[in-house]
Write an enzyme that holds these catalytic residues in place. Structure first.
Site, PDB file in Angstrom:
ATOM      1  N   PHE A 237     -26.570  56.499   5.356  1.00  0.00           N
ATOM      2  CA  PHE A 237     -25.817  57.700   5.738  1.00  0.00           C
ATOM      3  C   PHE A 237     -25.446  57.714   7.216  1.00  0.00           C
ATOM      4  O   PHE A 237     -25.878  56.871   7.984  1.00  0.00           O
ATOM      5  CB  PHE A 237     -26.523  58.984   5.307  1.00  0.00           C
ATOM      6  CG  PHE A 237     -27.923  59.235   5.813  1.00  0.00           C
ATOM      7  CD1 PHE A 237     -28.460  58.563   6.892  1.00  0.00           C
ATOM      8  CD2 PHE A 237     -28.720  60.188   5.192  1.00  0.00           C
ATOM      9  CE1 PHE A 237     -29.725  58.829   7.366  1.00  0.00           C
ATOM     10  CE2 PHE A 237     -29.996  60.466   5.637  1.00  0.00           C
ATOM     11  CZ  PHE A 237     -30.492  59.783   6.730  1.00  0.00           C
ATOM     12  N   GLU A 238     -24.581  58.647   7.567  1.00  0.00           N
ATOM     13  CA  GLU A 238     -23.961  58.723   8.908  1.00  0.00           C
ATOM     14  C   GLU A 238     -23.207  57.430   9.232  1.00  0.00           C
ATOM     15  O   GLU A 238     -23.134  57.003  10.383  1.00  0.00           O
ATOM     16  CB  GLU A 238     -25.012  58.996  10.003  1.00  0.00           C
ATOM     17  CG  GLU A 238     -25.767  60.281   9.832  1.00  0.00           C
ATOM     18  CD  GLU A 238     -24.996  61.500  10.275  1.00  0.00           C
ATOM     19  OE1 GLU A 238     -23.847  61.343  10.723  1.00  0.00           O
ATOM     20  OE2 GLU A 238     -25.530  62.610  10.158  1.00  0.00           O
ATOM     21  N   GLY A 239     -22.644  56.801   8.218  1.00  0.00           N
ATOM     22  CA  GLY A 239     -21.951  55.524   8.374  1.00  0.00           C
ATOM     23  C   GLY A 239     -22.902  54.381   8.066  1.00  0.00           C
ATOM     24  O   GLY A 239     -23.928  54.229   8.726  1.00  0.00           O
TER      25      GLY A 239
ATOM     26  N   LEU B 253     -19.644  62.339  14.614  1.00  0.00           N
ATOM     27  CA  LEU B 253     -20.511  61.307  14.056  1.00  0.00           C
ATOM     28  C   LEU B 253     -21.130  60.417  15.129  1.00  0.00           C
ATOM     29  O   LEU B 253     -22.225  59.892  14.935  1.00  0.00           O
ATOM     30  CB  LEU B 253     -19.733  60.457  13.044  1.00  0.00           C
ATOM     31  CG  LEU B 253     -19.446  61.137  11.710  1.00  0.00           C
ATOM     32  CD1 LEU B 253     -18.564  60.245  10.841  1.00  0.00           C
ATOM     33  CD2 LEU B 253     -20.735  61.491  10.977  1.00  0.00           C
TER      34      LEU B 253
ATOM     35  N   ARG C 215     -25.028  60.045  14.745  1.00  0.00           N
ATOM     36  CA  ARG C 215     -25.691  58.753  14.559  1.00  0.00           C
ATOM     37  C   ARG C 215     -26.915  58.623  15.455  1.00  0.00           C
ATOM     38  O   ARG C 215     -27.900  57.984  15.084  1.00  0.00           O
ATOM     39  CB  ARG C 215     -24.702  57.619  14.831  1.00  0.00           C
ATOM     40  CG  ARG C 215     -23.719  57.423  13.705  1.00  0.00           C
ATOM     41  CD  ARG C 215     -22.549  56.552  14.087  1.00  0.00           C
ATOM     42  NE  ARG C 215     -21.631  56.436  12.946  1.00  0.00           N
ATOM     43  CZ  ARG C 215     -20.364  56.095  13.027  1.00  0.00           C
ATOM     44  NH1 ARG C 215     -19.825  55.836  14.208  1.00  0.00           N
ATOM     45  NH2 ARG C 215     -19.614  56.009  11.934  1.00  0.00           N
TER      46      ARG C 215
END
Length: 394
Positions: free
Chosen positions: A371-373, A248, A252
């Protein structure tokens, strides 16, 4: 106008030129209609990925000996940004595919890399990243999808049971990089497996009805006793959390680059409109209030680009970049939301219509903060690292 770039090599510049040519000739003429059509019937533009794959643009940051492009991450990310400035859904798909290959490339054995990576990086395959669940988004350690070994002492296969949610390329992917529970030891009980796309027991939910990115359909992935050979386990049992978080960090940066490309496109449309639209006998760009708004938009796009490139260069140098990746994702996506919203404002009522792509850009920008955190998670990552480093110095 195209972004001003200082590429590290002549080959890098050639890749940017190639990307711009493909985007202009192959993607731009069809994006608006494809996104409109997919709003009611979600579809993945598989042929667009095939075009990019044939040009070698789906595997740029991976080793040449495994079928990749052997490019620095800073080159790969700028290619993603260029794609996003034309078709955000496709750029997100490129980033997702790179993310799906990372666990095997970074944590797999030499035998696994030799056997699986060439296909994954060939440009003919597309991957899906199966991490999130309905009740396990940011809290990865609470996932319930389980991989049960046939022989705990010496497994030859694992049987997967559970459901993943919000998965890009679901139903279209050739492989699914999947994280599942192999023990009940919380975050230490997760493992990573590469599941073939044609595995028995694999099925998919109805695509989610989203406000944007219609050509990036997402849906649930159901594992109903899916059998996966043990030689598709990536890393050690229980290493899944570390693999997922490491992946991730890189993922990111892909989203940061895509968000920057989206913001650049919005800025370009706003500037062009400000030069042409006249009020009170002058182009509206002559009015300071609007001109300063455009200047702030340019500053936001430029700083987002600088943030992701800084993190990418740390990554390329083999240095820690987790905090910088979180900063880049936070800055780039928050700026994309602001820039696309301001671009709609520049166009006024016209920006609120589908006659221009700005309303689509604004809808697409929103999910980049999620998304992606989520960006709240990014702030948590950044603050923890700051305070941890401070306490170590003390």
């Amino acid at each position: 106008m195209p972004a001003t770039r200082l590429m590290p090599t002549e080959e890098g510049q050639d890749l940017i030129d190639l990307t711009r040519e493909i985007c202009t000739k192959e993607l731009l003429p069809r994006v608006a209609e494809a996104e409109r059509r997919a709003a009611t019937a979600p579809e993945l533009p598989v042929d667009a990925f095939r075009v990019l794959g044939r040009a070698g643009l789906l595997s740029l940051p991976y080793a040449e000996e495994r079928g990749g492009g052997g490019q620095p991450y800073e080159v790969y990310l700028q290619v993603v940004e260029e794609i996003a400035s034309v078709w955000m859904s496709v750029a997100v798909g490129v980033s997702v595919h790179a993310l799906t290959c990372y666990p095997l490339a970074q944590f797999g054995t030499d035998e696994q890399r030799e056997r699986l990576l060439p296909g994954m990086l060939s440009g003919d395959q597309l991957g899906a990243y199966c991490l999130s669940e309905r009740s396990a988004g940011s809290d990865v350690g609470s996932m319930t999808t389980r991989a049960t070994p046939d022989d705990p002492a010496s497994p030859s296969a694992y049987r997967l049971k559970g459901t993943k949610a919000w998965i890009s390329h679901a139903g279209h992917a050739d492989f699914y990089t999947t994280f599942a529970r192999t023990s009940d030891d919380g975050g230490r009980g997760l493992s990573c497996l590469v599941v073939p796309g044609d595995a028995d027991g694999l099925s998919f939910g109805t695509p989610e009805k989203k406000m944007g990115l219609h050509c990036d359909p997402v849906s649930e992935v159901h594992f109903d006793g899916v059998e996966v050979a043990a030689d598709r386990l990536v890393g050690e049992p229980g290493q899944g959390m570390a693999i997922a978080l490491s992946a991730l960090d890189s993922g990111r940066l892909g989203i940061a680059a895509a968000a920057t490309g989206l913001a650049q496109a919005a800025l370009d449309h706003a500037v062009a409109y400000a030069k042409e639209r006249e009020q009170f006998g002058h182009p509206i760009g002559d009015f300071q209030g609007l001109a300063f708004l455009l200047a702030d938009m340019e500053a936001a796009v430029t700083s987002a680009r600088a943030a992701y490139l800084h993190a990418a260069r740390l990554r390329d140098a083999g240095r820690a970049f987790s905090k910088e990746a979180a900063v880049a994702k936070l800055v780039a996506t928050d700026n994309a939301m602001r820039v696309t919203t301001d671009a709609v404002q520049v166009l006024g009522g016209a920006g609120y219509t589908q006659d221009f792509p700005l309303e689509r850009y604004m809808r697409e920008a929103k999910v980049t903060q999620i998304f992606e955190g989520t960006n709240q998670i990014q702030r948590l990552v950044i603050s923890r690292q700051l305070l941890q480093n401070t306490s170590k110095r003390g």
